[in-house]
Design a protein around this motif. Sequence first.
Motif, PDB file in Angstrom:
ATOM      1  N   ASP A 197       0.838  -1.198   0.000  1.00 50.10           N
ATOM      2  CA  ASP A 197       0.000   0.000   0.000  1.00 50.10           C
ATOM      3  C   ASP A 197       0.874   1.250   0.000  1.00 50.10           C
ATOM      4  O   ASP A 197       1.930   1.290   0.656  1.00 50.10           O
ATOM      5  CB  ASP A 197      -0.931   0.004   1.211  1.00 50.10           C
ATOM      6  CG  ASP A 197      -1.976  -1.110   1.123  1.00 50.10           C
ATOM      7  OD1 ASP A 197      -2.126  -1.685   0.026  1.00 50.10           O
ATOM      8  OD2 ASP A 197      -2.630  -1.397   2.138  1.00 50.10           O
ATOM      9  N   THR A 198       0.424   2.279  -0.728  1.00 51.89           N
ATOM     10  CA  THR A 198       1.234   3.466  -0.965  1.00 51.89           C
ATOM     11  C   THR A 198       0.468   4.728  -0.603  1.00 51.89           C
ATOM     12  O   THR A 198      -0.741   4.818  -0.850  1.00 51.89           O
ATOM     13  CB  THR A 198       1.660   3.540  -2.449  1.00 51.89           C
ATOM     14  OG1 THR A 198       2.381   2.347  -2.782  1.00 51.89           O
ATOM     15  CG2 THR A 198       2.536   4.749  -2.720  1.00 51.89           C
ATOM     16  N   MET A 199       1.174   5.699   0.002  1.00 55.28           N
ATOM     17  CA  MET A 199       0.612   7.013   0.288  1.00 55.28           C
ATOM     18  C   MET A 199       1.401   8.061  -0.489  1.00 55.28           C
ATOM     19  O   MET A 199       2.633   8.003  -0.540  1.00 55.28           O
ATOM     20  CB  MET A 199       0.666   7.319   1.790  1.00 55.28           C
ATOM     21  CG  MET A 199      -0.225   6.437   2.644  1.00 55.28           C
ATOM     22  SD  MET A 199      -0.169   6.871   4.396  1.00 55.28           S
ATOM     23  CE  MET A 199       1.536   6.485   4.783  1.00 55.28           C
TER      24      MET A 199
ATOM     25  N   SER B 295      -9.309  11.905  -7.059  1.00 55.10           N
ATOM     26  CA  SER B 295     -10.231  10.973  -7.709  1.00 55.10           C
ATOM     27  C   SER B 295      -9.540   9.670  -8.121  1.00 55.10           C
ATOM     28  O   SER B 295     -10.206   8.677  -8.400  1.00 55.10           O
ATOM     29  CB  SER B 295     -10.865  11.627  -8.937  1.00 55.10           C
ATOM     30  OG  SER B 295      -9.882  11.970  -9.891  1.00 55.10           O
ATOM     31  N   GLU B 296      -8.205   9.670  -8.169  1.00 55.56           N
ATOM     32  CA  GLU B 296      -7.459   8.463  -8.523  1.00 55.56           C
ATOM     33  C   GLU B 296      -7.132   7.607  -7.303  1.00 55.56           C
ATOM     34  O   GLU B 296      -6.515   6.544  -7.426  1.00 55.56           O
ATOM     35  CB  GLU B 296      -6.176   8.836  -9.255  1.00 55.56           C
ATOM     36  CG  GLU B 296      -6.412   9.530 -10.597  1.00 55.56           C
ATOM     37  CD  GLU B 296      -5.136  10.026 -11.217  1.00 55.56           C
ATOM     38  OE1 GLU B 296      -4.344   9.201 -11.689  1.00 55.56           O
ATOM     39  OE2 GLU B 296      -4.913  11.269 -11.220  1.00 55.56           O
ATOM     40  N   MET B 297      -7.515   8.067  -6.138  1.00 55.39           N
ATOM     41  CA  MET B 297      -7.313   7.293  -4.924  1.00 55.39           C
ATOM     42  C   MET B 297      -8.161   6.019  -4.983  1.00 55.39           C
ATOM     43  O   MET B 297      -9.259   6.019  -5.511  1.00 55.39           O
ATOM     44  CB  MET B 297      -7.721   8.126  -3.709  1.00 55.39           C
ATOM     45  CG  MET B 297      -7.486   7.449  -2.368  1.00 55.39           C
ATOM     46  SD  MET B 297      -8.233   8.356  -0.976  1.00 55.39           S
ATOM     47  CE  MET B 297      -7.773  10.037  -1.352  1.00 55.39           C
TER      48      MET B 297
ATOM     49  N   ILE C 160      -3.783   2.821  -3.003  1.00 50.22           N
ATOM     50  CA  ILE C 160      -3.067   4.092  -3.151  1.00 50.22           C
ATOM     51  C   ILE C 160      -3.882   5.183  -2.461  1.00 50.22           C
ATOM     52  O   ILE C 160      -5.020   5.464  -2.855  1.00 50.22           O
ATOM     53  CB  ILE C 160      -2.845   4.442  -4.632  1.00 50.22           C
ATOM     54  CG1 ILE C 160      -2.007   3.355  -5.312  1.00 50.22           C
ATOM     55  CG2 ILE C 160      -2.174   5.798  -4.766  1.00 50.22           C
ATOM     56  CD1 ILE C 160      -1.775   3.592  -6.793  1.00 50.22           C
ATOM     57  N   SER C 161      -3.306   5.761  -1.413  1.00 47.99           N
ATOM     58  CA  SER C 161      -3.954   6.855  -0.684  1.00 47.99           C
ATOM     59  C   SER C 161      -3.369   8.178  -1.153  1.00 47.99           C
ATOM     60  O   SER C 161      -2.144   8.337  -1.204  1.00 47.99           O
ATOM     61  CB  SER C 161      -3.750   6.693   0.832  1.00 47.99           C
ATOM     62  OG  SER C 161      -4.330   5.493   1.289  1.00 47.99           O
TER      63      SER C 161
END
Length: 408
Positions: free
Chosen positions: A138-140, A199-201, A222-223
């Motif tokens: 998971d990525t921020m 919106s791509e989150m 993806i946050s």
Amino acid sequence: MLVHLLVLSTALAAATSGKHGGVEVPEFGEPITNLTVPIGRDATFKCIVVNLGNYRVGWVKADTKAIQAIHEHVITHNHRVSVSHADHSTWYLHIKNVQEEDRGQYMCQINTDPMKSQMGYLDVVIPPDFIPEETSGDTMVPEGGIARVSCRARGIPPPRVMWKREDGQDIVVRDSTGAKIKVHTYQGEVLNLTKISRSEMGTYLCIAGNGVPPTVSKRIHISVHFHPVIQVPNQLVGAPLGTDVTLECYVESSPKSINYWVKDPGELIIPSEHHEMTVRQKSMFEAEMSMTIKNIRREDLGSYICVAKNSLGDVESKIRLYEIPGNNRHIFNYPDERTTSDEEYGTEIYDEDFENKVDEKSNRVPDRANKWYANEGKIILTTLNNAAICSTTLTITTIFLRLIKFLL
């Protein structure tokens, strides 16, 4: 011939004592079929021999020159290998729980002079599997930044990697010129999302397949983090005393914000029977906060502030609640009244001069303000105007003069 093959040929010849006795020379009935088997499954080679007679059939792994079996006897020490036959014409080599080292050429031999043989190839395929140290978690990423996630998989044949969004929305990528392109799926081990927006989150699926079941997938979330913003549909709300009114604020934030209401100049409002509060999560980063004030009292009039706070900052917006007269009123829709669009965020637009002109004791908007917002977002106008006041004054004067004339 190589040593192992010579040994096998000698052994087969000895078994027949080198005497053919005028018997027809055996021939192969059909070629051996190549096999493709997933790792862990069983493989079976079939060798058909016509007119075998007193000759013998043997099996050799050609690349390692290792003898597997002679006629009905297993020679190799590999416990996964066995042999069988049907009517001395169909001979089988069985390999259980196939492993990668079993891959290669297998030879079926007949101990004729010269020796006859044919080969079949065993291909061991491996379903795809992700390489943990080369696959993202998971990525921020801050809004406007670059999200780079990778998925690397191994298997035989080499797997192909595809990306798609779990919610079914399109993936936004950029071409060589920097222009945005929307695609439903993206091919490649590495996915780059540049100038990423809120919106791509979401959750992205990395899917690897090579034709060998099962296909595998990995979920990567993806946050996209950003400062909270508030949009207020109505910043000026009016209602008669004794009724219920609902104030609304729309919040966008990531990570999720703490949302609450304050009564100007700073009194925190606690949920109660008089103040009912709700927060409805519309998406991963959108929330609708509302507060219903029951049975409005005069002390409820004034300014209310909706506040949203997260780790990146805080934002607030003000809503003015005022009294509308309870009688002699119409409800009218202004066709030209401008409302806030979905693209605009609610920043404070508040007329302090207007507030100062309001009667501080009654907290009522002056009569010269000719429109107010009701609960339904409609405009309420009072029916009294200057003409009506003048007409009423003239009628009273006429009655008073007639009374004086009667008394005289």
